[in-house]
Design a protein around this motif. Structure first.
Motif, short mmCIF file in Angstrom:
data_model
loop_
_atom_site.label_atom_id
_atom_site.label_comp_id
_atom_site.label_asym_id
_atom_site.label_seq_id
_atom_site.Cartn_x
_atom_site.Cartn_y
_atom_site.Cartn_z
N ARG A 5 -6.14 13.06 3.06
CA ARG A 5 -5.29 12.71 2.83
C ARG A 5 -4.60 11.33 1.84
NH1 ARG A 5 -4.85 14.63 8.57
NH2 ARG A 5 -6.86 15.04 9.62
N VAL A 14 -5.24 4.26 12.07
CA VAL A 14 -5.57 5.31 12.85
C VAL A 14 -5.68 4.16 14.01
CG1 VAL A 14 -7.83 6.75 12.92
CG2 VAL A 14 -6.62 5.71 10.28
N THR A 19 -10.22 10.22 15.43
CA THR A 19 -10.78 10.41 14.69
C THR A 19 -9.94 11.68 13.13
OG1 THR A 19 -12.69 10.76 16.01
CG2 THR A 19 -12.77 11.66 13.46
N LEU A 20 -11.12 10.66 12.01
CA LEU A 20 -9.91 11.51 11.20
C LEU A 20 -10.93 12.26 9.91
CD1 LEU A 20 -7.49 9.61 8.40
CD2 LEU A 20 -8.74 10.63 7.38
N GLU A 21 -10.97 13.02 10.16
CA GLU A 21 -11.79 13.99 9.54
C GLU A 21 -11.70 13.65 7.74
OE1 GLU A 21 -15.05 15.57 10.79
OE2 GLU A 21 -14.31 14.99 12.26
N LEU A 24 -10.04 9.37 3.10
CA LEU A 24 -8.31 8.99 2.83
C LEU A 24 -7.96 8.02 1.46
CD1 LEU A 24 -5.45 7.92 4.35
CD2 LEU A 24 -7.09 6.57 5.92
N ILE A 33 -7.46 0.91 10.76
CA ILE A 33 -8.36 1.63 11.37
C ILE A 33 -8.67 0.89 12.74
CG2 ILE A 33 -10.25 2.18 10.93
CD1 ILE A 33 -9.85 2.42 7.98
N THR A 36 -11.94 6.20 13.91
CA THR A 36 -12.75 6.26 13.05
C THR A 36 -12.28 7.12 11.72
OG1 THR A 36 -14.37 6.42 15.25
CG2 THR A 36 -15.69 8.01 13.12
N VAL A 37 -12.89 6.89 11.27
CA VAL A 37 -13.10 7.99 9.49
C VAL A 37 -13.88 8.33 8.87
CG1 VAL A 37 -11.90 7.83 7.27
CG2 VAL A 37 -10.64 6.38 8.82
N LYS A 38 -13.97 9.67 9.18
CA LYS A 38 -15.02 10.29 8.82
C LYS A 38 -15.15 10.74 7.57
CE LYS A 38 -16.97 11.90 12.96
NZ LYS A 38 -18.12 11.65 13.11
N VAL A 41 -13.08 5.70 2.52
CA VAL A 41 -11.00 4.95 1.81
C VAL A 41 -11.04 4.31 1.00
CG1 VAL A 41 -9.58 3.21 2.83
CG2 VAL A 41 -11.19 5.02 4.51
N VAL A 56 -15.59 3.20 9.83
CA VAL A 56 -15.08 3.86 8.10
C VAL A 56 -16.42 4.35 8.71
CG1 VAL A 56 -14.97 3.92 5.49
CG2 VAL A 56 -13.62 2.94 6.94
#
Length: 82
Positions: A5, A14, A19-21, A24, A33, A36-38, A41, A56
């Motif tokens: 992203r 977020v 949850t952002l896959e 980022l 945030i 969750t960012v998987k 970042v 993160v």
């Protein structure tokens, strides 16, 4: 494989429970945030706020950027690049 992203000149939020896959990348914007960012970042020329419950699941890299840890966690390394 997840898609990155990439956001330029805009903020990213977020939210808690989201949850952002994938990685980022935020350039000239701010990331907040609470979910969750998987992935990693990367913030260039902005700020990163890690709110309570924010997570993160990767590394954080900051270039000309600030970070505010307000209860969130980073599973990997946090690196500042100048």
């Amino acid at each position: 494989m997840s898609d990155a992203r990439i956001r330029i000149d805009e903020d990213v939020d977020v939210q808690a429970g989201d949850t952002l896959e994938g990685p980022l990348v935020v350039v000239d914007g701010n990331a907040k945030i609470a979910g969750t960012v998987k992935g990693d970042v990367v913030v260039v020329g902005g700020s990163l706020r890690l709110l309570p419950g924010g997570e993160v699941d990767g590394d954080v890299r900051l270039a000309d950027a600030s970070v505010s840890r307000e209860g969130g966690t980073v599973e990997g390394e946090l690196t500042r690049v100048s």
